[in-house]
Scaffold this motif. Sequence first.
Motif, PDB file in Angstrom:
ATOM      1  N   LEU A 171     -55.196 -26.482  32.377  1.00 36.56           N
ATOM      2  CA  LEU A 171     -55.588 -25.122  31.960  1.00 36.56           C
ATOM      3  C   LEU A 171     -54.378 -24.275  31.592  1.00 36.56           C
ATOM      4  N   GLU A 172     -53.396 -24.894  30.956  1.00 33.85           N
ATOM      5  CA  GLU A 172     -52.159 -24.183  30.673  1.00 33.85           C
ATOM      6  C   GLU A 172     -52.384 -23.018  29.717  1.00 33.85           C
ATOM      7  N   GLU A 173     -53.186 -23.231  28.668  1.00 33.90           N
ATOM      8  CA  GLU A 173     -53.449 -22.148  27.726  1.00 33.90           C
ATOM      9  C   GLU A 173     -54.227 -21.022  28.391  1.00 33.90           C
ATOM     10  N   ALA A 174     -55.212 -21.379  29.226  1.00 33.50           N
ATOM     11  CA  ALA A 174     -55.992 -20.352  29.915  1.00 33.50           C
ATOM     12  C   ALA A 174     -55.114 -19.562  30.880  1.00 33.50           C
ATOM     13  N   LYS A 175     -54.223 -20.253  31.593  1.00 28.25           N
ATOM     14  CA  LYS A 175     -53.334 -19.544  32.517  1.00 28.25           C
ATOM     15  C   LYS A 175     -52.375 -18.623  31.761  1.00 28.25           C
ATOM     16  N   GLU A 176     -51.962 -19.061  30.600  1.00 24.97           N
ATOM     17  CA  GLU A 176     -51.058 -18.226  29.814  1.00 24.97           C
ATOM     18  C   GLU A 176     -51.748 -16.950  29.353  1.00 24.97           C
ATOM     19  N   GLU A 177     -53.012 -17.088  28.938  1.00 29.22           N
ATOM     20  CA  GLU A 177     -53.753 -15.909  28.505  1.00 29.22           C
ATOM     21  C   GLU A 177     -54.015 -14.947  29.650  1.00 29.22           C
ATOM     22  N   ILE A 178     -54.397 -15.485  30.791  1.00 30.26           N
ATOM     23  CA  ILE A 178     -54.779 -14.628  31.895  1.00 30.26           C
ATOM     24  C   ILE A 178     -53.563 -14.098  32.651  1.00 30.26           C
ATOM     25  N   TYR A 179     -52.411 -14.696  32.417  1.00 28.50           N
ATOM     26  CA  TYR A 179     -51.209 -14.225  33.098  1.00 28.50           C
ATOM     27  C   TYR A 179     -50.789 -12.847  32.586  1.00 28.50           C
ATOM     28  N   GLU A 180     -51.174 -12.512  31.368  1.00 28.40           N
ATOM     29  CA  GLU A 180     -50.913 -11.171  30.858  1.00 28.40           C
ATOM     30  C   GLU A 180     -51.591 -10.123  31.729  1.00 28.40           C
ATOM     31  N   LEU A 181     -52.766 -10.467  32.236  1.00 27.29           N
ATOM     32  CA  LEU A 181     -53.473  -9.565  33.125  1.00 27.29           C
ATOM     33  C   LEU A 181     -52.666  -9.315  34.396  1.00 27.29           C
ATOM     34  N   VAL A 182     -52.102 -10.360  34.964  1.00 25.44           N
ATOM     35  CA  VAL A 182     -51.282 -10.219  36.173  1.00 25.44           C
ATOM     36  C   VAL A 182     -50.041  -9.383  35.893  1.00 25.44           C
ATOM     37  N   ASN A 183     -49.388  -9.629  34.771  1.00 26.94           N
ATOM     38  CA  ASN A 183     -48.190  -8.858  34.431  1.00 26.94           C
ATOM     39  C   ASN A 183     -48.507  -7.388  34.232  1.00 26.94           C
ATOM     40  N   PHE A 184     -49.648  -7.089  33.642  1.00 28.64           N
ATOM     41  CA  PHE A 184     -50.020  -5.687  33.438  1.00 28.64           C
ATOM     42  C   PHE A 184     -50.249  -4.984  34.770  1.00 28.64           C
ATOM     43  N   LEU A 185     -50.897  -5.659  35.686  1.00 28.49           N
ATOM     44  CA  LEU A 185     -51.159  -5.037  36.982  1.00 28.49           C
ATOM     45  C   LEU A 185     -49.879  -4.849  37.784  1.00 28.49           C
ATOM     46  N   LYS A 186     -48.913  -5.760  37.606  1.00 24.06           N
ATOM     47  CA  LYS A 186     -47.654  -5.637  38.335  1.00 24.06           C
ATOM     48  C   LYS A 186     -46.723  -4.597  37.701  1.00 24.06           C
ATOM     49  N   ALA A 187     -46.710  -4.544  36.378  1.00 24.36           N
ATOM     50  CA  ALA A 187     -45.815  -3.607  35.685  1.00 24.36           C
ATOM     51  C   ALA A 187     -46.562  -2.966  34.516  1.00 24.36           C
ATOM     52  N   PRO A 188     -47.465  -2.019  34.779  1.00 23.94           N
ATOM     53  CA  PRO A 188     -48.247  -1.429  33.687  1.00 23.94           C
ATOM     54  C   PRO A 188     -47.404  -0.590  32.730  1.00 23.94           C
ATOM     55  N   ASP A 189     -46.295   0.003  33.209  1.00 30.50           N
ATOM     56  CA  ASP A 189     -45.483   0.861  32.331  1.00 30.50           C
ATOM     57  C   ASP A 189     -44.908   0.081  31.165  1.00 30.50           C
ATOM     58  N   LYS A 190     -44.644  -1.182  31.361  1.00 29.06           N
ATOM     59  CA  LYS A 190     -44.075  -2.023  30.307  1.00 29.06           C
ATOM     60  C   LYS A 190     -44.979  -2.062  29.088  1.00 29.06           C
ATOM     61  N   TYR A 191     -46.307  -2.029  29.305  1.00 27.61           N
ATOM     62  CA  TYR A 191     -47.258  -2.101  28.201  1.00 27.61           C
ATOM     63  C   TYR A 191     -47.659  -0.707  27.721  1.00 27.61           C
ATOM     64  N   GLN A 192     -47.787   0.220  28.662  1.00 26.11           N
ATOM     65  CA  GLN A 192     -48.279   1.541  28.292  1.00 26.11           C
ATOM     66  C   GLN A 192     -47.268   2.319  27.464  1.00 26.11           C
ATOM     67  N   ARG A 193     -45.986   2.070  27.649  1.00 30.09           N
ATOM     68  CA  ARG A 193     -44.988   2.824  26.884  1.00 30.09           C
ATOM     69  C   ARG A 193     -45.017   2.462  25.410  1.00 30.09           C
ATOM     70  N   LEU A 194     -45.583   1.292  25.091  1.00 28.74           N
ATOM     71  CA  LEU A 194     -45.737   0.895  23.686  1.00 28.74           C
ATOM     72  C   LEU A 194     -47.121   1.188  23.153  1.00 28.74           C
ATOM     73  N   GLY A 195     -47.968   1.808  24.003  1.00 27.97           N
ATOM     74  CA  GLY A 195     -49.320   2.144  23.575  1.00 27.97           C
ATOM     75  C   GLY A 195     -50.302   1.012  23.691  1.00 27.97           C
ATOM     76  N   ALA A 196     -49.919  -0.084  24.352  1.00 32.60           N
ATOM     77  CA  ALA A 196     -50.832  -1.239  24.479  1.00 32.60           C
ATOM     78  C   ALA A 196     -51.880  -0.961  25.547  1.00 32.60           C
ATOM     79  N   LYS A 197     -53.025  -1.493  25.329  1.00 35.66           N
ATOM     80  CA  LYS A 197     -54.132  -1.364  26.278  1.00 35.66           C
ATOM     81  C   LYS A 197     -54.539  -2.748  26.769  1.00 35.66           C
ATOM     82  N   ILE A 198     -54.618  -2.887  28.050  1.00 39.99           N
ATOM     83  CA  ILE A 198     -55.032  -4.166  28.625  1.00 39.99           C
ATOM     84  C   ILE A 198     -56.526  -4.341  28.411  1.00 39.99           C
ATOM     85  N   PRO A 199     -57.005  -5.543  28.165  1.00 42.17           N
ATOM     86  CA  PRO A 199     -58.454  -5.742  28.013  1.00 42.17           C
ATOM     87  C   PRO A 199     -59.218  -5.262  29.239  1.00 42.17           C
ATOM     88  N   LYS A 200     -60.342  -4.590  29.000  1.00 40.78           N
ATOM     89  CA  LYS A 200     -61.161  -4.101  30.109  1.00 40.78           C
ATOM     90  C   LYS A 200     -61.891  -5.237  30.811  1.00 40.78           C
TER      91      LYS A 200
END
Length: 637
Positions: A201-230
């Motif tokens: 499940l390497e591709e699936a883990k890669e996709e879902i790992y973005e979710l983990v990174n957003f929860l750990k460091a949301p400022d990294k994405y929000q400063r560029l205006g990115a929105k995490i999938p709901k």
Amino acid sequence: MTPEKDPQTSSTPGTKPGLGWLYIIFFGIFVWLWFFNRQPPVPEIAWNEFEKELLIPGRVSRLDVVNNLRVEVYLKKQEEKDPAAEDTQSLFEQSSPAGPDYFFNIGSVEVFHEQLQQAQEKNQLAEQVNVTYSRRENWGGEILSWILPLGLLILFWMFILRRFSSRMTGESSMTRFSQSKARVMEKGEESPITFKDVAGLEEAKEEIYELVNFLKAPDKYQRLGAKIPKGILLLGPPGTGKTLLAKAVAGEAGVPFFSLSGSEFIEMFVGVGAARVRDLFKKAKAKAPSIIFIDEIDTIGRARGGTSFFHESDERDSTLNQLLAELDGFGTNTGVIVLAATNRGDILDPALLRPGRFDRHIQLELPNLTERKAIFEVHMKPLKLGADVDSDLLAAQTPGFSGADIANICNEAALLAAHKEQEEINRDDFFNAIDRVVGGMEKRSKIITSEEKKRVAYHEAGHVTTSWFLKHAQPVQKVSIIPRGRSLGAAWYLPEEHQIITRSEFFDALCTMLGGRAAEDLFFEEVSSNAVDDLEKATKQAYNMIVFYGFSKELKNLSFYDSTGKMSQSLHKPYSEKTAEKIDEEVQSLINMAYEKTSEILTSHREQLEQLANELIQKETLQKEEISKILGEKKRI
């Protein structure tokens, strides 16, 4: 400092007083009614004794007929001190001076009067006995007859409500009943499962790992205006690791994790499902950033407005509507993300799948060769393995197996080794575990006659011979006539892993399925019920070839496959009756062609088939090397 109160002795504010006082009042009323209505005991006397001992001697003062059913006897007071009375009363119990001295029951007043008149005239009594009539109402007994059951019912109901409310921790029962049943893993709690425990499940883990990174460091994405999938939806066949992947997210993210099944929203009471959805999201928002995981979301997420006759709408639809409202009502920075899993993505409501709700769909497929090897290595870590166990070989022997199947194989191998009291698990244990998972446990105790054994051997030899001499058939690994599960014999094949299947490959697989029936027809000149499973599979595959894949001469380039799943809920077919007749004709023609080709192969290799069957009768199980010695190298025709 204020001393802490003992939870066992301190009273909780708002706690209802006990029911002991109510029990005491009810018991007091019951005792009072019983004693107040209680009459002193009066001895009963028979008519003959009454006439002989009391009436004739003239000791009776009067007779009182009560309710036309009972006669109470009152004696003269001067007779109480008569010595003769002592002899009479010795026959009976002593009576109370305040009430009647004796009583007897009568059938009717007329008969009583006639007996009394005859007794007085017969004995020529000078003094006639006075007879009075009275009616008495046992109001205390009547009150008890209806107040006692009603009181018991009230007490029982209050007891049940009190027990139910005691579990509500101070909240009302309806409020508690509408709360979500989600299991919560708080922030800081360690999860036993991480991404390291999820093999493949390497591709699936890669996709879902973005979710983990957003929860750990949301400022990294929000400063560029990115929105995490709901919402992130995990789709895939059963056993591919959807729930396992969600548990790994809980272990990696380090945020509160709410997990529950879709069926936990539904209850028999209307409106409970929607209330639980509101409560779930309320709790998740209060602990944001957090994750909500809903397993088997198809339970509440089925498409609305279906045409199915058996469509269930009200409660399921209201729950889905509330879920849609909560997903749509998220703000950008609420920090609540929804994970959901299902193996029935085709039946989900389109409103649930649109962007803005479940933005990202992650498809999980059955593992390939490399992924199966990684899964085997993960599940083998806690096992004590022998030197001959090779994960590459086991991965090659299990095409089409899911991660759950592989975990089951490893466990079955350990059970088999422990049953044989081995010190370690060897390669044969894994092979036997694979055979058990695929075909079931061996049933050597199953009694079959020699004639049946011979027929089964020729039947399985027919399958093997057919597949051996077909170009696109799957290669045979092993064949056995030892009963397993419901089958009397089985052949194991090793299918090649590819994504596209041609018509020739479908047709050769169809011929292989019919090889057992054709072999019985060739050698015994009479078929049996042994091929029922083969015929079922062949018929289904032939219909799939014609209806779904368009492998038809008459209905060219047509497919009636419904990827949305809506047609399965309908009572109507997507084609006319005339087309259905053509489909039946095409299927029958396809089956006939496959059977004729199979018969030709078996006839041309009759001696080899017979030799293979005889070898099976003697050894019961043949491996690929033994088969190749009889049939030669696999030929391509």
